[in-house]
Scaffold this motif. Sequence first.
Motif, PDB file in Angstrom:
ATOM      1  N   ASN A   1       0.925  -1.110  -0.145  1.00 37.56           N
ATOM      2  CA  ASN A   1      -0.053  -0.067  -0.105  1.00 37.56           C
ATOM      3  C   ASN A   1       0.749   1.157  -0.046  1.00 37.56           C
ATOM      4  O   ASN A   1       1.017   1.985   1.016  1.00 37.56           O
TER       5      ASN A   1
ATOM      6  N   ASP B   1       0.708   4.130  -1.317  1.00 41.77           N
ATOM      7  CA  ASP B   1      -0.174   5.347  -1.088  1.00 41.77           C
ATOM      8  C   ASP B   1      -0.088   5.706   0.437  1.00 41.77           C
ATOM      9  O   ASP B   1      -0.159   6.877   0.743  1.00 41.77           O
TER      10      ASP B   1
ATOM     11  N   GLN C   1       7.043   5.664   0.239  1.00 42.08           N
ATOM     12  CA  GLN C   1       6.431   6.552  -0.719  1.00 42.08           C
ATOM     13  C   GLN C   1       7.393   7.901  -0.909  1.00 42.08           C
ATOM     14  O   GLN C   1       7.882   8.323  -2.064  1.00 42.08           O
TER      15      GLN C   1
ATOM     16  N   ARG D   1       1.847  -2.688  -8.107  1.00 41.31           N
ATOM     17  CA  ARG D   1       1.327  -1.926  -9.171  1.00 41.31           C
ATOM     18  C   ARG D   1       1.200  -2.799 -10.315  1.00 41.31           C
ATOM     19  O   ARG D   1       0.455  -2.807 -11.281  1.00 41.31           O
TER      20      ARG D   1
END
Length: 192
Positions: free
Chosen positions: A11, A13, A19, A39
């Motif tokens: 995850n 995001d 990130q 992804r």
Amino acid sequence: MKTLVILAHPNIDASRVNQRWKQELGKQASEITIHEIYREYPDWNINVSKEQKLLEAYDHVILQFPLYWYSYPPLLKKWFDDVFAYGWAYGSKGNKLHGKKLGLAMSIGDKKVNYTRDGSVSFTVDEVIAPFKASINHVGAVALPYFAVFGASFQATDEEINQSAQEYLRYIRKHQDEVDNEPYVAKYRVHW
């Protein structure tokens, strides 16, 4: 030499550290390629041939992920199982990873002090990542020291995470051309 970063975060995001690292590495597209397997394979159907060709094209590979229950995220495990195949990565004719430099870049949620014999984890990071090192050795690659930031879950400030992103980039550049055996732990002021 360009570096391939296999980014495995379930995850991204919602991640503060991975990130931010991705953002920093993304600014270096001429020297670093980021390949996000969560992804790329949301259905978990890994294109083994594509992944093998990608690995063959690079001599310097970093696996970036959050330490996940003292191991790696499940899709990264599947990626290893599928891509590091007999006859390609190991076995009498499996030599495609021989001599390649492979390293780990991990965000670790807990405090560094807990990753000691006397800490709450009771194991060092080197002990926790032994299966990675064994796999890298088994396929004839060169195991680089790991890069890590501790306190990623809640202790690290935005300033510390930004600093770790700069240190991660220095780690990658350092190991593109040389190999040493010392872990590279992000150094920032610790608040716990």
